[in-house]
Design a protein around this motif. Structure first.
Motif, short mmCIF file in Angstrom:
data_model
loop_
_atom_site.label_atom_id
_atom_site.label_comp_id
_atom_site.label_asym_id
_atom_site.label_seq_id
_atom_site.Cartn_x
_atom_site.Cartn_y
_atom_site.Cartn_z
N LEU A 149 55.74 28.78 41.14
CA LEU A 149 55.26 29.29 39.84
C LEU A 149 56.29 29.02 38.74
CD1 LEU A 149 53.90 32.75 41.19
CD2 LEU A 149 52.68 30.74 40.44
N ILE A 150 57.64 29.44 39.15
CA ILE A 150 58.52 29.03 38.03
C ILE A 150 58.47 27.50 37.68
CG2 ILE A 150 60.91 28.92 37.54
CD1 ILE A 150 61.30 31.47 39.61
N LYS A 151 58.39 26.67 38.40
CA LYS A 151 58.38 25.13 38.15
C LYS A 151 57.23 24.84 37.40
CE LYS A 151 60.72 23.31 42.20
NZ LYS A 151 60.51 22.59 43.59
N ALA A 152 56.05 25.61 37.60
CA ALA A 152 54.83 25.30 36.79
C ALA A 152 55.17 26.02 35.47
CB ALA A 152 53.73 26.06 37.51
N ASP A 153 55.92 26.99 35.44
CA ASP A 153 55.96 27.55 33.96
C ASP A 153 56.98 26.87 33.22
OD1 ASP A 153 54.60 29.98 34.69
OD2 ASP A 153 56.35 31.07 35.38
N VAL A 154 58.01 26.18 33.85
CA VAL A 154 58.75 25.11 33.12
C VAL A 154 58.00 24.01 32.47
CG1 VAL A 154 60.74 23.82 33.31
CG2 VAL A 154 60.99 25.89 34.36
N LYS A 202 55.75 21.17 27.83
CA LYS A 202 54.64 20.57 27.14
C LYS A 202 54.33 21.51 25.82
CE LYS A 202 49.96 19.11 27.92
NZ LYS A 202 48.60 19.47 28.65
N ALA A 203 54.30 22.69 25.87
CA ALA A 203 53.93 23.38 24.70
C ALA A 203 54.80 23.40 23.29
CB ALA A 203 53.72 25.08 25.04
N LEU A 204 56.34 23.28 23.87
CA LEU A 204 57.27 23.31 22.68
C LEU A 204 57.50 21.81 22.64
CD1 LEU A 204 59.79 26.10 24.29
CD2 LEU A 204 58.02 26.15 22.28
N CYS A 255 51.83 43.39 37.03
CA CYS A 255 50.53 42.35 36.96
C CYS A 255 50.94 41.19 37.90
CB CYS A 255 51.04 41.76 35.43
SG CYS A 255 51.00 42.88 34.07
N ASN A 256 49.55 40.75 38.16
CA ASN A 256 49.56 39.20 38.77
C ASN A 256 49.10 38.28 37.85
OD1 ASN A 256 49.85 40.67 41.63
ND2 ASN A 256 47.93 41.58 41.13
N ILE A 257 50.01 37.42 37.74
CA ILE A 257 49.96 36.47 36.81
C ILE A 257 49.97 34.70 37.51
CG2 ILE A 257 51.08 35.18 34.70
CD1 ILE A 257 51.68 38.00 33.95
N GLY A 258 48.97 34.11 37.10
CA GLY A 258 49.06 32.58 37.62
C GLY A 258 50.07 31.78 37.20
N ALA A 259 50.08 30.33 37.70
CA ALA A 259 51.18 29.52 37.20
C ALA A 259 50.85 29.11 35.78
CB ALA A 259 51.14 28.41 38.14
N GLY A 260 52.03 28.79 35.13
CA GLY A 260 52.00 28.11 33.68
C GLY A 260 51.66 28.93 32.64
N LEU A 261 52.01 30.23 32.67
CA LEU A 261 52.01 31.10 31.60
C LEU A 261 52.92 30.87 30.29
CD1 LEU A 261 50.84 33.76 30.06
CD2 LEU A 261 52.51 35.03 31.30
N PHE A 262 52.37 30.63 29.19
CA PHE A 262 53.16 30.35 28.02
C PHE A 262 52.95 31.67 27.00
CE2 PHE A 262 53.74 28.56 23.48
CZ PHE A 262 55.09 28.16 23.86
N ILE A 263 54.33 32.05 26.55
CA ILE A 263 54.40 32.82 25.45
C ILE A 263 55.07 32.33 24.05
CG2 ILE A 263 55.37 35.27 25.17
CD1 ILE A 263 53.51 35.23 27.28
N ALA A 300 48.23 43.41 32.58
CA ALA A 300 46.70 42.80 33.18
C ALA A 300 47.12 41.69 34.24
CB ALA A 300 46.17 42.21 31.84
N ASP A 301 45.97 41.28 34.77
CA ASP A 301 45.97 40.26 35.89
C ASP A 301 45.45 39.14 35.12
OD1 ASP A 301 46.91 41.94 37.92
OD2 ASP A 301 44.70 42.55 38.16
N ILE A 302 46.22 38.07 35.19
CA ILE A 302 46.02 36.64 34.44
C ILE A 302 46.01 35.46 35.36
CG2 ILE A 302 47.01 35.17 32.60
CD1 ILE A 302 48.16 37.77 31.29
N GLY A 303 45.09 34.69 34.80
CA GLY A 303 44.95 33.19 35.77
C GLY A 303 46.08 32.22 35.44
N GLU A 304 45.66 31.08 35.68
CA GLU A 304 46.51 29.93 35.37
C GLU A 304 46.68 29.42 33.98
OE1 GLU A 304 45.81 27.26 38.64
OE2 GLU A 304 46.80 28.32 40.16
N ASN A 305 47.68 29.02 33.57
CA ASN A 305 47.69 28.14 32.42
C ASN A 305 47.19 28.78 31.07
OD1 ASN A 305 48.78 25.89 34.02
ND2 ASN A 305 46.49 25.39 34.56
N CYS A 306 47.54 30.23 30.99
CA CYS A 306 47.32 30.91 29.94
C CYS A 306 48.36 30.82 28.62
CB CYS A 306 46.74 32.18 30.33
SG CYS A 306 45.38 32.13 31.30
N TRP A 307 48.05 31.07 27.51
CA TRP A 307 48.85 31.05 26.32
C TRP A 307 48.54 32.34 25.72
CZ3 TRP A 307 50.28 26.09 23.62
CH2 TRP A 307 50.73 26.25 22.31
#
Length: 205
Positions: free
Chosen positions: A32-37, A42-44, A103-111, A121-128
Motif C-alpha cells: 500500500l505504501i508503494k502504491a501511495d508513493v 505521478k500527481a506531483l 478508516c479503511n483506505i485502498g492503495a494510491g490515496l493522494f492528498i 470514511a472508508d475509501i477505495g483505490e486511487n482516490c484524490w
C-alpha cells in the motif's frame, strides 16, 4: 553552483529522515505504501528516483504524506506500528490534516494540499482529496463509503451514511448528503449530477 547546494541540502535531509525507513521494513503494509508513493509521484510530477529516495522525499516535503505513511503503519503489524509511535515524537505529523485511524483506505490515496481536511470514511483505490474537505459522520447512523477513482475537490463536504460510486468527481464546495452513482460529476449545495457516463445532465441525487 546553486543546483549543487540544492542537491547537498536534499541529501542531508534524506539522511536526517532515514530512520523513517525502519518501520517500512517491518510493516505488513509495504504494498500500500508503494502504491501511495507511485500515486504521489505521478500527481506531483516528481523527478524519477529510486523508491526509497522518493519515499524519503515525500516524507520530507508534502507533510500530508507523512500522516498517510503513519496511517499505513498503524493499520499493519505491531512492529511497524510500535516504532511509528516513537518516530512520531521526532518526525511530527502535519497538524492541519486529520486522517482517522478507524478508516479503511485502498492503495494510491493522494492528498493535494490537505489544509483543514478531515477524513473519517472508508475509501477505495486511487482516490484524490483536496484541501478543506470534510468527509465523515452526520450523526450516529454512520459515515461515507467511497469507491475507487474518486476525486473530491476543494471545500467539498461528504457527510453521513452514504455511498459514493466509482469514478466520481465531487466539485468544489459541493455538499453531498445522498448516495452518488458511479461515473458521475456532482456539484452544488445540495449536490446534484451534472455529468453521468460522460453525458451532460442536470439530475437530482
Amino acid at each position: 553552483m546553486k543546483q549543487f547546494f540544492r542537491e547537498i541540502f536534499f541529501y542531508l535531509n534524506i539522511i536526517r529522515l532515514s530512520p523513517l525507513l525502519i518501520p517500512f521494513w517491518l510493516t505488513t503494509e509495504k504494498h500500500l505504501i508503494k502504491a501511495d508513493v507511485l500515486a504521489w509521484e505521478k500527481a506531483l510530477g516528481l523527478l524519477e528516483r529510486s523508491f526509497f529516495l522518493q519515499l524519503l522525499f515525500l516524507l520530507q516535503t508534502p507533510k500530508e504524506f507523512r500522516n498517510l505513511y503513519y496511517f499505513r503503519l498503524f493499520k499493519g503489524n505491531f512492529s511497524g506500528r510500535f516504532l511509528s509511535y516513537i518516530l512520531k515524537v521526532i518526525y511530527q505529523e502535519c497538524p492541519y490534516f486529520f486522517l482517522d485511524n478507524s478508516c479503511n483506505i485502498g492503495a494510491g490515496l493522494f492528498i493535494q494540499h490537505g489544509f483543514s481536511t478531515i477524513i473519517m470514511a472508508d475509501i477505495g483505490e486511487n482516490c484524490w482529496i483536496n484541501q478543506q474537505v470534510t468527509i465523515g459522520y452526520k450523526d450516529k447512523s454512520g459515515r461515507p463509503k467511497i469507491g475507487n477513482n474518486v476525486r473530491i475537490t476543494a471545500g467539498a463536504k461528504v457527510i453521513g451514511a452514504i455511498e459514493i460510486g466509482d469514478n466520481v468527481t465531487v466539485g468544489a464546495n459541493a455538499v453531498v448528503v445522498k448516495n452518488v452513482p458511479s461515473n458521475c460529476v456532482v456539484v452544488g449545495v445540495p449536490a446534484y449530477i451534472i455529468k453521468k457516463d460522460g453525458v451532460q445532465v442536470k439530475q437530482d441525487l
